[in-house]
Design a protein around this motif. Structure first.
Motif, PDB file in Angstrom:
ATOM      1  N   ALA A 143       9.478 -42.239  33.908  1.00  0.00           N
ATOM      2  CA  ALA A 143       8.050 -42.250  32.228  1.00  0.00           C
ATOM      3  C   ALA A 143       8.035 -43.530  32.227  1.00  0.00           C
ATOM      4  CB  ALA A 143       8.857 -41.224  31.384  1.00  0.00           C
ATOM      5  N   CYS A 151       4.845 -45.897  31.584  1.00  0.00           N
ATOM      6  CA  CYS A 151       4.372 -46.622  30.591  1.00  0.00           C
ATOM      7  C   CYS A 151       3.890 -47.831  30.457  1.00  0.00           C
ATOM      8  CB  CYS A 151       5.496 -46.237  29.196  1.00  0.00           C
ATOM      9  SG  CYS A 151       5.989 -44.704  28.113  1.00  0.00           S
ATOM     10  N   ARG A 164      -0.562 -50.221  18.659  1.00  0.00           N
ATOM     11  CA  ARG A 164       1.159 -49.530  18.087  1.00  0.00           C
ATOM     12  C   ARG A 164       1.251 -51.179  17.912  1.00  0.00           C
ATOM     13  NH1 ARG A 164       4.205 -45.602  21.902  1.00  0.00           N
ATOM     14  NH2 ARG A 164       3.372 -47.245  23.640  1.00  0.00           N
ATOM     15  N   THR A 187       5.276 -52.641  15.878  1.00  0.00           N
ATOM     16  CA  THR A 187       6.312 -52.912  15.502  1.00  0.00           C
ATOM     17  C   THR A 187       7.316 -54.055  15.271  1.00  0.00           C
ATOM     18  OG1 THR A 187       8.330 -51.901  15.922  1.00  0.00           O
ATOM     19  CG2 THR A 187       7.441 -52.161  17.449  1.00  0.00           C
ATOM     20  N   GLN A 189      10.306 -54.772  18.815  1.00  0.00           N
ATOM     21  CA  GLN A 189       9.182 -53.456  19.942  1.00  0.00           C
ATOM     22  C   GLN A 189      10.000 -54.247  21.328  1.00  0.00           C
ATOM     23  OE1 GLN A 189       9.393 -56.723  18.275  1.00  0.00           O
ATOM     24  NE2 GLN A 189       8.965 -58.672  19.610  1.00  0.00           N
ATOM     25  N   ARG A 190       9.589 -53.409  22.051  1.00  0.00           N
ATOM     26  CA  ARG A 190       9.592 -53.102  23.641  1.00  0.00           C
ATOM     27  C   ARG A 190       8.601 -53.878  24.444  1.00  0.00           C
ATOM     28  NH1 ARG A 190      11.564 -47.931  25.572  1.00  0.00           N
ATOM     29  NH2 ARG A 190      13.496 -49.149  24.736  1.00  0.00           N
ATOM     30  N   ASN A 191       7.283 -54.459  24.244  1.00  0.00           N
ATOM     31  CA  ASN A 191       6.101 -54.918  24.823  1.00  0.00           C
ATOM     32  C   ASN A 191       5.826 -55.673  23.915  1.00  0.00           C
ATOM     33  OD1 ASN A 191       3.944 -55.472  25.762  1.00  0.00           O
ATOM     34  ND2 ASN A 191       2.377 -54.123  26.688  1.00  0.00           N
ATOM     35  N   ASN A 199       3.454 -56.078  20.764  1.00  0.00           N
ATOM     36  CA  ASN A 199       3.264 -54.787  20.072  1.00  0.00           C
ATOM     37  C   ASN A 199       3.594 -55.362  18.359  1.00  0.00           C
ATOM     38  OD1 ASN A 199       1.908 -53.115  21.721  1.00  0.00           O
ATOM     39  ND2 ASN A 199       3.695 -51.881  22.857  1.00  0.00           N
ATOM     40  N   ILE A 252       4.696 -44.193  12.208  1.00  0.00           N
ATOM     41  CA  ILE A 252       5.134 -43.548  14.006  1.00  0.00           C
ATOM     42  C   ILE A 252       6.950 -43.887  13.604  1.00  0.00           C
ATOM     43  CG2 ILE A 252       6.012 -43.517  16.051  1.00  0.00           C
ATOM     44  CD1 ILE A 252       3.234 -45.365  16.240  1.00  0.00           C
ATOM     45  N   ALA A 253       7.472 -42.011  13.511  1.00  0.00           N
ATOM     46  CA  ALA A 253       8.160 -41.847  13.076  1.00  0.00           C
ATOM     47  C   ALA A 253       9.247 -41.755  14.635  1.00  0.00           C
ATOM     48  CB  ALA A 253       8.814 -40.941  12.036  1.00  0.00           C
ATOM     49  N   THR A 309      13.468 -36.395  22.348  1.00  0.00           N
ATOM     50  CA  THR A 309      12.843 -36.570  23.789  1.00  0.00           C
ATOM     51  C   THR A 309      13.215 -38.861  23.275  1.00  0.00           C
ATOM     52  OG1 THR A 309      11.581 -34.969  24.153  1.00  0.00           O
ATOM     53  CG2 THR A 309      11.231 -37.272  25.219  1.00  0.00           C
ATOM     54  N   CYS A 310      12.140 -38.738  22.371  1.00  0.00           N
ATOM     55  CA  CYS A 310      12.367 -40.482  22.048  1.00  0.00           C
ATOM     56  C   CYS A 310      13.456 -41.212  22.296  1.00  0.00           C
ATOM     57  CB  CYS A 310      11.574 -40.563  20.630  1.00  0.00           C
ATOM     58  SG  CYS A 310      10.534 -39.666  19.931  1.00  0.00           S
ATOM     59  N   CYS A 354      14.781 -43.262  25.461  1.00  0.00           N
ATOM     60  CA  CYS A 354      14.011 -44.170  25.678  1.00  0.00           C
ATOM     61  C   CYS A 354      14.583 -45.103  24.821  1.00  0.00           C
ATOM     62  CB  CYS A 354      12.816 -44.126  26.403  1.00  0.00           C
ATOM     63  SG  CYS A 354      12.122 -42.955  27.969  1.00  0.00           S
ATOM     64  N   HIS A 355      14.910 -44.921  23.954  1.00  0.00           N
ATOM     65  CA  HIS A 355      14.476 -45.679  22.452  1.00  0.00           C
ATOM     66  C   HIS A 355      16.428 -45.533  21.960  1.00  0.00           C
ATOM     67  CE1 HIS A 355      10.155 -47.232  22.695  1.00  0.00           C
ATOM     68  NE2 HIS A 355       9.926 -45.713  22.944  1.00  0.00           N
ATOM     69  N   TYR A 363      11.063 -54.839  30.715  1.00  0.00           N
ATOM     70  CA  TYR A 363      10.623 -55.262  29.462  1.00  0.00           C
ATOM     71  C   TYR A 363      12.338 -56.560  29.013  1.00  0.00           C
ATOM     72  CZ  TYR A 363       7.750 -51.876  28.718  1.00  0.00           C
ATOM     73  OH  TYR A 363       6.283 -50.705  29.261  1.00  0.00           O
ATOM     74  N   ARG A 381       9.559 -46.405  13.522  1.00  0.00           N
ATOM     75  CA  ARG A 381       9.580 -46.740  14.435  1.00  0.00           C
ATOM     76  C   ARG A 381       8.627 -47.738  14.857  1.00  0.00           C
ATOM     77  NH1 ARG A 381       9.446 -49.459  18.506  1.00  0.00           N
ATOM     78  NH2 ARG A 381       9.518 -48.970  20.664  1.00  0.00           N
TER      79      ARG A 381
HETATM   80  C1  HEC Z   1      10.098 -42.742  29.473  1.00  0.00           C
HETATM   81  C2  HEC Z   1      10.875 -43.258  28.201  1.00  0.00           C
HETATM   82  C3  HEC Z   1      10.380 -43.247  27.000  1.00  0.00           C
HETATM   83  C4  HEC Z   1       9.996 -42.520  25.346  1.00  0.00           C
HETATM   84  C5  HEC Z   1      10.500 -40.624  26.233  1.00  0.00           C
HETATM   85  C6  HEC Z   1       9.074 -43.210  24.623  1.00  0.00           C
HETATM   86  N1  HEC Z   1       9.079 -44.106  24.870  1.00  0.00           N
HETATM   87 FE1  HEC Z   1       8.632 -44.952  23.768  1.00  0.00          FE
HETATM   88  N2  HEC Z   1       7.872 -46.786  24.566  1.00  0.00           N
HETATM   89  C7  HEC Z   1       8.703 -46.271  26.483  1.00  0.00           C
HETATM   90  C8  HEC Z   1       8.115 -48.107  26.691  1.00  0.00           C
HETATM   91  C9  HEC Z   1       8.277 -48.161  28.152  1.00  0.00           C
HETATM   92  C10 HEC Z   1       7.236 -48.624  26.021  1.00  0.00           C
HETATM   93  C11 HEC Z   1       6.294 -49.831  26.025  1.00  0.00           C
HETATM   94  C12 HEC Z   1       4.776 -49.811  26.794  1.00  0.00           C
HETATM   95  C13 HEC Z   1       4.027 -50.835  26.418  1.00  0.00           C
HETATM   96  O1  HEC Z   1       4.593 -51.383  28.048  1.00  0.00           O
HETATM   97  O2  HEC Z   1       2.913 -50.876  25.923  1.00  0.00           O
HETATM   98  C14 HEC Z   1       7.543 -47.933  24.537  1.00  0.00           C
HETATM   99  C15 HEC Z   1       6.304 -47.638  23.809  1.00  0.00           C
HETATM  100  C16 HEC Z   1       6.947 -47.434  21.806  1.00  0.00           C
HETATM  101  C17 HEC Z   1       6.268 -48.205  20.997  1.00  0.00           C
HETATM  102  C18 HEC Z   1       5.233 -48.921  20.839  1.00  0.00           C
HETATM  103  C19 HEC Z   1       6.325 -50.649  21.240  1.00  0.00           C
HETATM  104  C20 HEC Z   1       6.519 -51.223  21.174  1.00  0.00           C
HETATM  105  O3  HEC Z   1       7.586 -51.024  20.936  1.00  0.00           O
HETATM  106  O4  HEC Z   1       6.287 -51.585  22.012  1.00  0.00           O
HETATM  107  C21 HEC Z   1       6.462 -46.939  20.318  1.00  0.00           C
HETATM  108  C22 HEC Z   1       5.713 -47.478  18.917  1.00  0.00           C
HETATM  109  C23 HEC Z   1       6.904 -46.181  20.875  1.00  0.00           C
HETATM  110  N3  HEC Z   1       7.440 -46.412  21.818  1.00  0.00           N
HETATM  111  C24 HEC Z   1       7.690 -44.656  20.011  1.00  0.00           C
HETATM  112  C25 HEC Z   1       7.734 -43.422  20.893  1.00  0.00           C
HETATM  113  C26 HEC Z   1       8.139 -42.776  20.103  1.00  0.00           C
HETATM  114  C27 HEC Z   1       7.606 -41.832  18.701  1.00  0.00           C
HETATM  115  C28 HEC Z   1       8.646 -41.623  21.017  1.00  0.00           C
HETATM  116  C29 HEC Z   1       9.008 -40.014  20.954  1.00  0.00           C
HETATM  117  C30 HEC Z   1       7.886 -39.227  20.442  1.00  0.00           C
HETATM  118  C31 HEC Z   1       8.823 -42.621  22.475  1.00  0.00           C
HETATM  119  N4  HEC Z   1       7.944 -43.616  22.085  1.00  0.00           N
HETATM  120  C32 HEC Z   1       8.951 -41.791  23.769  1.00  0.00           C
HETATM  121  C33 HEC Z   1       9.335 -46.104  27.113  1.00  0.00           C
HETATM  122  C34 HEC Z   1       9.649 -44.806  26.271  1.00  0.00           C
END
Ligand code: HEC
Length: 201
Positions: free
Chosen positions: A72, A76, A97, A99, A102-104, A107, A148-149, A154-155, A158-159, A178, A192
C-alpha cells in the motif's frame, strides 16, 4: 475618419487615466468576494475534499487487503499525487494535503495562509474543540481548508510509532521512498494535516 479620431482620443484619455494613478480606478479593479460566493465555495470544498478522501481511503484499504502495508505504501507513492491531480482537473480546482510533518516533501505548509490555518486547527485540537473548515481569500480568489485527523487505527500502520505500530518491512519501504519522512509517531485522533482546495478566480 472622424470615428478613428474619436477612438484615438478615447484611447488617449484611457492611457492618461491609467497612468495618473487614480485611486478610484484602482479600487474599482478589486473584485469583491461576496458572502454567497464564500458559502458556495465552503460547500464545494467540503464536497471535493470528501470525495478525495473517500477515493484515497478506498484505494488504500483495497491495496492493504491485497498486499499489506508495504504494498500500500508503494500504491500511495505512485498514486496519491496523480489521484489528487485528476480530482483537481475534474473540478477545476487544486486539491492538496498539507502538513507540518510531511512524508512527501511537496506536502509541507507552503503559504502564509497554510501556516495560519494550521495554527488555527492545531489550537482547536489542543483545546479539544471541534475544528471547523473555512475559506480564506488569496489573490482575489478563495482557498478552502479542512483538518485531517488520525481517524482510524489503519492510519497508524504507516503513521504511528515505528517500534510499535509500523512493522519493519513497511518502515523500510517508507524510508526507501521517503528518505526525509517526518510523518510518524502519531496517535489516534491526532491532528495530521489539512485538505486544501484552491479555487480558480
Ligand atoms: C499504507 C500506508 C499508509 C496508510 C495506511 C496511511 N497513509 Fe497517509 N501517507 C502514506 C504515504 C506513502 C504518504 C505520502 C503520499 C505522497 O507521496 O503524496 C502519505 C501521506 C499522507 C498525508 C499527506 C501529508 C504528508 O505527510 O505527505 C496525510 C495527511 C496522510 N497521509 C494521512 C493519513 C491518514 C489520516 C490515514 C488513515 C486514514 C493514512 N494517512 C493512512 C502512507 C499511508
Amino acid at each position: 475618419m472622424k470615428r478613428t479620431i474619436q477612438i484615438s482620443a478615447l484611447l488617449m484619455t484611457l492611457l492618461v487615466a491609467s497612468c495618473s494613478q487614480n485611486p478610484v480606478k484602482e479600487t474599482a479593479e478589486v473584485q469583491v468576494i461576496t458572502e454567497s460566493e464564500r458559502e458556495e465555495k465552503l460547500a464545494l470544498g467540503d464536497l471535493i475534499s470528501n470525495m478525495a478522501q473517500t477515493s484515497l481511503l478506498q484505494n488504500v484499504s483495497k491495496e492493504m487487503k491485497a498486499g499489506g502495508p508495504v504494498h500500500a505504501v508503494e500504491f500511495c507513492n505512485i498514486q496519491a499525487v496523480p489521484l489528487m491531480d485528476s480530482i483537481s482537473k475534474a473540478n477545476k480546482v487544486k486539491v492538496e494535503r498539507v502538513t507540518d510533518q510531511q512524508r512527501n516533501p511537496d506536502n509541507y505548509l507552503k503559504t502564509e495562509n497554510d501556516k495560519s490555518a494550521w495554527v488555527k486547527f492545531k489550537s482547536a485540537f489542543f483545546k479539544s474543540e471541534k475544528p471547523v473548515p473555512f475559506v480564506v481569500e488569496e489573490n482575489q480568489s478563495l482557498v478552502y481548508y479542512k483538518p485531517i485527523a488520525i481517524g482510524m487505527p489503519t492510519c497508524l500502520k504507516c503513521h504511528g510509532a515505528p517500534d510499535q505500530d509500523i512493522d519493519i518491512s513497511t518502515l523500510e519501504k517508507i524510508k526507501e521512498k521517503y528518505p526525509n519522512d517526518l510523518a510518524t509517531n502519531y496517535k489516534m485522533a491526532d491532528f495530521r494535516g489539512m485538505w486544501k482546495v484552491s479555487f480558480e478566480k
